[in-house]
Design a protein around this motif. Sequence first.
Motif, PDB file in Angstrom:
ATOM      1  N   VAL A 120       0.858  -1.185   0.000  1.00 36.68           N
ATOM      2  CA  VAL A 120       0.000   0.000   0.000  1.00 36.68           C
ATOM      3  C   VAL A 120       0.897   1.239   0.000  1.00 36.68           C
ATOM      4  O   VAL A 120       1.899   1.283   0.712  1.00 36.68           O
ATOM      5  CB  VAL A 120      -0.924   0.020   1.241  1.00 36.68           C
ATOM      6  CG1 VAL A 120      -1.809   1.237   1.237  1.00 36.68           C
ATOM      7  CG2 VAL A 120      -1.754  -1.243   1.317  1.00 36.68           C
ATOM      8  N   CYS A 121       0.529   2.259  -0.803  1.00 37.28           N
ATOM      9  CA  CYS A 121       1.302   3.495  -0.817  1.00 37.28           C
ATOM     10  C   CYS A 121       0.949   4.321   0.426  1.00 37.28           C
ATOM     11  O   CYS A 121      -0.122   4.178   1.005  1.00 37.28           O
ATOM     12  CB  CYS A 121       1.067   4.284  -2.102  1.00 37.28           C
ATOM     13  SG  CYS A 121      -0.576   4.952  -2.302  1.00 37.28           S
ATOM     14  N   THR A 122       1.854   5.196   0.806  1.00 38.50           N
ATOM     15  CA  THR A 122       1.661   5.956   2.032  1.00 38.50           C
ATOM     16  C   THR A 122       0.545   6.988   1.901  1.00 38.50           C
ATOM     17  O   THR A 122      -0.056   7.354   2.900  1.00 38.50           O
ATOM     18  CB  THR A 122       2.966   6.663   2.426  1.00 38.50           C
ATOM     19  OG1 THR A 122       3.445   7.413   1.318  1.00 38.50           O
ATOM     20  CG2 THR A 122       4.009   5.657   2.837  1.00 38.50           C
ATOM     21  N   SER A 123       0.245   7.433   0.684  1.00 37.33           N
ATOM     22  CA  SER A 123      -0.866   8.380   0.528  1.00 37.33           C
ATOM     23  C   SER A 123      -2.207   7.692   0.790  1.00 37.33           C
ATOM     24  O   SER A 123      -3.130   8.313   1.320  1.00 37.33           O
ATOM     25  CB  SER A 123      -0.843   9.012  -0.857  1.00 37.33           C
ATOM     26  OG  SER A 123      -0.917   8.037  -1.859  1.00 37.33           O
ATOM     27  N   CYS A 124      -2.339   6.409   0.456  1.00 41.19           N
ATOM     28  CA  CYS A 124      -3.562   5.661   0.770  1.00 41.19           C
ATOM     29  C   CYS A 124      -3.661   5.400   2.272  1.00 41.19           C
ATOM     30  O   CYS A 124      -4.751   5.427   2.840  1.00 41.19           O
ATOM     31  CB  CYS A 124      -3.608   4.342   0.011  1.00 41.19           C
ATOM     32  SG  CYS A 124      -3.955   4.516  -1.740  1.00 41.19           S
ATOM     33  N   LEU A 125      -2.526   5.156   2.919  1.00 40.94           N
ATOM     34  CA  LEU A 125      -2.524   4.954   4.369  1.00 40.94           C
ATOM     35  C   LEU A 125      -2.920   6.240   5.089  1.00 40.94           C
ATOM     36  O   LEU A 125      -3.702   6.220   6.037  1.00 40.94           O
ATOM     37  CB  LEU A 125      -1.145   4.511   4.849  1.00 40.94           C
ATOM     38  CG  LEU A 125      -0.743   3.073   4.563  1.00 40.94           C
ATOM     39  CD1 LEU A 125       0.714   2.870   4.903  1.00 40.94           C
ATOM     40  CD2 LEU A 125      -1.609   2.125   5.340  1.00 40.94           C
ATOM     41  N   LYS A 126      -2.387   7.365   4.631  1.00 39.36           N
ATOM     42  CA  LYS A 126      -2.637   8.646   5.283  1.00 39.36           C
ATOM     43  C   LYS A 126      -4.083   9.099   5.095  1.00 39.36           C
ATOM     44  O   LYS A 126      -4.689   9.671   5.999  1.00 39.36           O
ATOM     45  CB  LYS A 126      -1.677   9.688   4.724  1.00 39.36           C
ATOM     46  CG  LYS A 126      -1.689  11.001   5.453  1.00 39.36           C
ATOM     47  CD  LYS A 126      -0.632  11.933   4.877  1.00 39.36           C
ATOM     48  CE  LYS A 126      -0.661  13.257   5.594  1.00 39.36           C
ATOM     49  NZ  LYS A 126       0.327  14.200   5.032  1.00 39.36           N
ATOM     50  N   SER A 127      -4.650   8.838   3.908  1.00 39.25           N
ATOM     51  CA  SER A 127      -6.017   9.295   3.626  1.00 39.25           C
ATOM     52  C   SER A 127      -7.073   8.430   4.303  1.00 39.25           C
ATOM     53  O   SER A 127      -8.235   8.806   4.343  1.00 39.25           O
ATOM     54  CB  SER A 127      -6.259   9.307   2.117  1.00 39.25           C
ATOM     55  OG  SER A 127      -6.225   7.987   1.620  1.00 39.25           O
ATOM     56  N   GLY A 128      -6.690   7.245   4.807  1.00 44.71           N
ATOM     57  CA  GLY A 128      -7.634   6.396   5.507  1.00 44.71           C
ATOM     58  C   GLY A 128      -8.375   5.422   4.601  1.00 44.71           C
ATOM     59  O   GLY A 128      -9.387   4.866   4.994  1.00 44.71           O
ATOM     60  N   ARG A 129      -7.898   5.205   3.398  1.00 45.86           N
ATOM     61  CA  ARG A 129      -8.532   4.231   2.499  1.00 45.86           C
ATOM     62  C   ARG A 129      -8.337   2.817   2.974  1.00 45.86           C
ATOM     63  O   ARG A 129      -9.101   1.924   2.634  1.00 45.86           O
ATOM     64  CB  ARG A 129      -7.946   4.347   1.094  1.00 45.86           C
ATOM     65  CG  ARG A 129      -8.286   5.597   0.375  1.00 45.86           C
ATOM     66  CD  ARG A 129      -7.795   5.523  -1.044  1.00 45.86           C
ATOM     67  NE  ARG A 129      -7.778   6.833  -1.670  1.00 45.86           N
ATOM     68  CZ  ARG A 129      -7.331   7.067  -2.869  1.00 45.86           C
ATOM     69  NH1 ARG A 129      -6.855   6.078  -3.596  1.00 45.86           N
ATOM     70  NH2 ARG A 129      -7.344   8.286  -3.365  1.00 45.86           N
TER      71      ARG A 129
END
Length: 61
Positions: free
Chosen positions: A48-57
């Motif tokens: 998982v990319c960190t932008s997906c982790l940060k956005s809560g997806r």
Amino acid sequence: MAKCAICDKGAHFGNSVSHSHRKTPRMWKSNIKSVRVKTEGGSKKMYVCTSCLKSGRVERA
């Protein structure tokens, strides 16, 4: 090369351009982590990319 399982983000390719305008190939790698993720049947390990982790997806297990 790993890709994000959620948004399918991967490596980007292009040219590095010098001052004299000579072009050499280069690669931009996206920030992808191997994460244990909650799913319906329990937990699963995926990239998982960190932008997906940060956005809560994705919810970590």
